[in-house]
Design a protein around this motif. Structure first.
Motif, mmCIF file in Angstrom:
data_model
loop_
_atom_site.group_PDB
_atom_site.id
_atom_site.type_symbol
_atom_site.label_atom_id
_atom_site.label_comp_id
_atom_site.label_asym_id
_atom_site.label_seq_id
_atom_site.Cartn_x
_atom_site.Cartn_y
_atom_site.Cartn_z
ATOM 1 N N LEU B 84 -64.364 12.840 -27.652
ATOM 2 C CA LEU B 84 -63.894 13.619 -26.513
ATOM 3 C C LEU B 84 -65.042 13.947 -25.572
ATOM 4 C CD1 LEU B 84 -61.481 16.080 -28.347
ATOM 5 C CD2 LEU B 84 -60.835 14.174 -26.885
ATOM 6 N N GLY B 85 -66.199 14.269 -26.167
ATOM 7 C CA GLY B 85 -67.372 14.568 -25.356
ATOM 8 C C GLY B 85 -67.777 13.366 -24.523
ATOM 9 N N SER B 102 -60.494 18.626 -16.119
ATOM 10 C CA SER B 102 -59.528 19.492 -16.786
ATOM 11 C C SER B 102 -58.103 19.089 -16.433
ATOM 12 C CB SER B 102 -59.813 20.934 -16.383
ATOM 13 O OG SER B 102 -58.863 21.791 -16.938
ATOM 14 N N VAL B 103 -57.882 18.782 -15.145
ATOM 15 C CA VAL B 103 -56.549 18.356 -14.703
ATOM 16 C C VAL B 103 -56.158 17.046 -15.379
ATOM 17 C CG1 VAL B 103 -55.247 17.512 -12.716
ATOM 18 C CG2 VAL B 103 -56.638 19.580 -12.512
ATOM 19 N N GLU B 104 -57.121 16.137 -15.502
ATOM 20 C CA GLU B 104 -56.820 14.849 -16.140
ATOM 21 C C GLU B 104 -56.428 15.025 -17.598
ATOM 22 O OE1 GLU B 104 -59.696 11.799 -15.790
ATOM 23 O OE2 GLU B 104 -59.035 11.264 -13.776
ATOM 24 N N THR B 142 -55.588 23.776 -26.075
ATOM 25 C CA THR B 142 -56.799 23.840 -26.892
ATOM 26 C C THR B 142 -57.592 22.542 -26.763
ATOM 27 O OG1 THR B 142 -55.468 25.103 -28.426
ATOM 28 C CG2 THR B 142 -57.644 24.461 -29.160
ATOM 29 N N LEU B 143 -56.854 21.413 -26.731
ATOM 30 C CA LEU B 143 -57.526 20.117 -26.576
ATOM 31 C C LEU B 143 -58.354 20.108 -25.288
ATOM 32 C CD1 LEU B 143 -57.827 17.115 -27.496
ATOM 33 C CD2 LEU B 143 -55.955 16.607 -25.947
ATOM 34 N N ARG B 144 -57.731 20.662 -24.223
ATOM 35 C CA ARG B 144 -58.402 20.725 -22.930
ATOM 36 C C ARG B 144 -59.703 21.526 -23.046
ATOM 37 N NH1 ARG B 144 -54.505 22.979 -18.336
ATOM 38 N NH2 ARG B 144 -56.048 23.465 -16.745
ATOM 39 N N LEU B 145 -59.611 22.644 -23.746
ATOM 40 C CA LEU B 145 -60.783 23.501 -23.949
ATOM 41 C C LEU B 145 -61.879 22.747 -24.682
ATOM 42 C CD1 LEU B 145 -59.929 27.122 -25.137
ATOM 43 C CD2 LEU B 145 -61.658 26.396 -23.516
ATOM 44 N N GLU B 149 -65.579 22.009 -23.366
ATOM 45 C CA GLU B 149 -66.698 22.615 -24.086
ATOM 46 C C GLU B 149 -67.681 21.545 -24.539
ATOM 47 O OE1 GLU B 149 -65.684 24.262 -27.823
ATOM 48 O OE2 GLU B 149 -67.299 25.733 -27.795
ATOM 49 N N THR B 150 -67.120 20.463 -25.126
ATOM 50 C CA THR B 150 -67.985 19.398 -25.630
ATOM 51 C C THR B 150 -68.754 18.746 -24.498
ATOM 52 O OG1 THR B 150 -66.222 19.031 -27.219
ATOM 53 C CG2 THR B 150 -68.008 17.441 -27.180
#
Lengths: 139, 300
Positions: B84-85, B102-104, B142-145, B149-150
């Motif tokens: 994800l990072g 974030s929108v994506e 949460t996935l978005r977060l 974050e990563t």
């Protein structure tokens, strides 16, 4: 014990005589009583032997505080009164940085990279050509 | 519908979401592969995008299984965190702002929710369907977060690495002659850098037994009172060690600035150029430079 035999105490710093020059090697911590004793010893030895120079080797000193800085300055001033030049040799980078950060730049003190250089410095006659590196035009 | 497993959470909305994700993993991954986030990151092959999507769905299912879909530190994310990072970093490199990334990531939510709703039979209780949808939405949030974050952590780690490299690259100590070392300073001097400069220079003074140390500031664009103070400290520390420090490369404009600022460099030996400083140091060492042959009689 150090009170009874001040010259044989654990922290006693010997003052060695090499011709006209006195050599003092400081190692590790310097305590109040030891420093006082050392100042006294140096003064007496200069007066007795008519030494013209004092070399203080501090390459074995890793940690420094304002006290050591003051002791070095005092020894130099005292020796000057007795007509001897003092050179501090082999100061470590960390010690130099600490002294500068403490604001103790010891302007009146001569310095050398090693005891050998200090001896060469003292072998030159008259006032040192670079007293504290403060006179750029004096070369 | 869900198998009867010996779990207390059986029948809860998060449990239902977990089963749904496992069941529809392939379909979700296929749909995600068509979304702009996956399409932009995995440009080479679609299979790769589907594979990555499967891994993410599996991780989500595991997190849903814990019953706490809103926990970004869940252990289930560790397997896909790096991936994800990378995806976040790749989009950032493409010039997207954090908000756009974030929108994506958020665009992955509708396909999954659509599939979930379509999975329920028509007579399913509306309340339970809504709870399940909410749980899945929370999970996708949460996935978005986690992605953001990563990606941010990656960026910070890279900045730290580059800062260290800069420090190493920017402060070489050069031995010019027996007993003469020089540090050519390039770029702006801040306190962290001047500390490194001071330490490396003083270390070099010890290892080379150098009686002269030249600080060349030709490449320093501006000198303010802070930089001057750092220079003074280095000069004083070098003197305490028995070396003499020379500051060279002071351009006329900088000399003017120093005078205007009223900075006192009186105790510092200064020279206009590195050559002048070297000449001065050689002279003090008693090693003057003379022309071997008189003018006009060049050696052949």
């Amino acid at each position: 014990m150090t009170d009874e035999f001040p010259h044989l105490g654990k922290g006693h710093v010997p003052v060695l005589r090499l011709g006209d020059v006195l050599l003092v090697t400081l190692q590790g911590d310097l305590h109040d009583s030891t420093a006082e004793q050392l100042q006294q010893d140096i003064g007496e030895t200069i007066a007795r032997t008519r030494a013209t120079g004092v070399v203080i080797d501090i390459s074995g000193v890793e940690v420094v505080d304002s006290f050591l800085g003051r002791v070095l300055a005092e020894i130099a001033a005292q020796a000057r009164l007795l007509a001897a030049r003092t050179v501090v040799a082999g100061m470590r980078p960390a010690v130099a940085i600490t002294l500068v950060e403490l604001g103790l730049t010891l302007p009146g003190l001569r310095t050398a990279l090693s005891t050998e250089e200090a001896m060469q410095l003292l072998a030159r006659p008259g006032p040192d050509p670079r007293p504290g590196g403060t006179r750029p035009g004096s070369a | 519908m869900p198998e009867h497993e010996a779990e207390g959470q059986h029948g809860s909305p998060t449990w239902e979401v977990r089963d749904f994700l496992r069941r529809r993993r392939e379909q979700i991954a296929q749909r995600w592969a068509d979304e702009s986030l996956f399409r932009a990151v995995f440009t080479v092959s679609r299979d790769e995008a589907v594979e990555a999507g499967r891994a993410v769905v599996e991780a989500l299912a595991e997190v849903a299984g814990t019953g706490r879909p809103e926990n970004p530190a869940a252990a289930g994310f560790t397997t896909v965190r790096e991936q994800l990072g990378r995806m976040g970093a790749a989009r950032a490199r493409a010039g997207l702002t954090p908000a756009q990334i974030s929108v994506e990531v958020d665009a992955l939510r509708p396909p999954a929710v659509d599939l979930l709703v379509a999975d329920f039979p028509d007579d399913a209780p509306a309340g339970f369907v809504r709870e399940c949808t909410n749980a899945l939405t929370a999970l996708m949030g949460t996935l978005r977060l986690v992605v953001m974050e990563t990606a941010l952590n990656e960026g910070e780690a890279m900045l730290d690495r580059q800062r260290l490299q800069m420090l190493e690259v920017a402060t070489p100590v050069i031995r010019l002659w027996d007993g003469i070392v020089a540090v050519p300073l390039i770029g702006t001097l801040d306190s962290a850098r001047s500390q490194v400069v001071m330490e490396t220079l003083l270390e070099a003074v010890v290892t080379e037994q150098a009686r002269f140390a030249i600080l060349d500031i030709t490449g320093v664009p501006t000198v303010d009172s802070l930089v001057a103070q750092h220079l003074m400290k280095t000069v004083q520390a070098a003197r305490l060690m028995g070396a003499e420090c020379i500051v060279s490369g002071i351009r006329p404009a900088i000399a003017q600035t120093i005078v205007h600022l009223g900075l006192d460099l009186g105790t510092v030996v200064t020279r206009a150029g590195l050559a002048d400083a070297l000449g001065y140091a050689l002279g003090r060492l008693g090693a003057g430079i003379v022309n071997a042959a008189p003018r006009g009689a060049e050696p052949r």
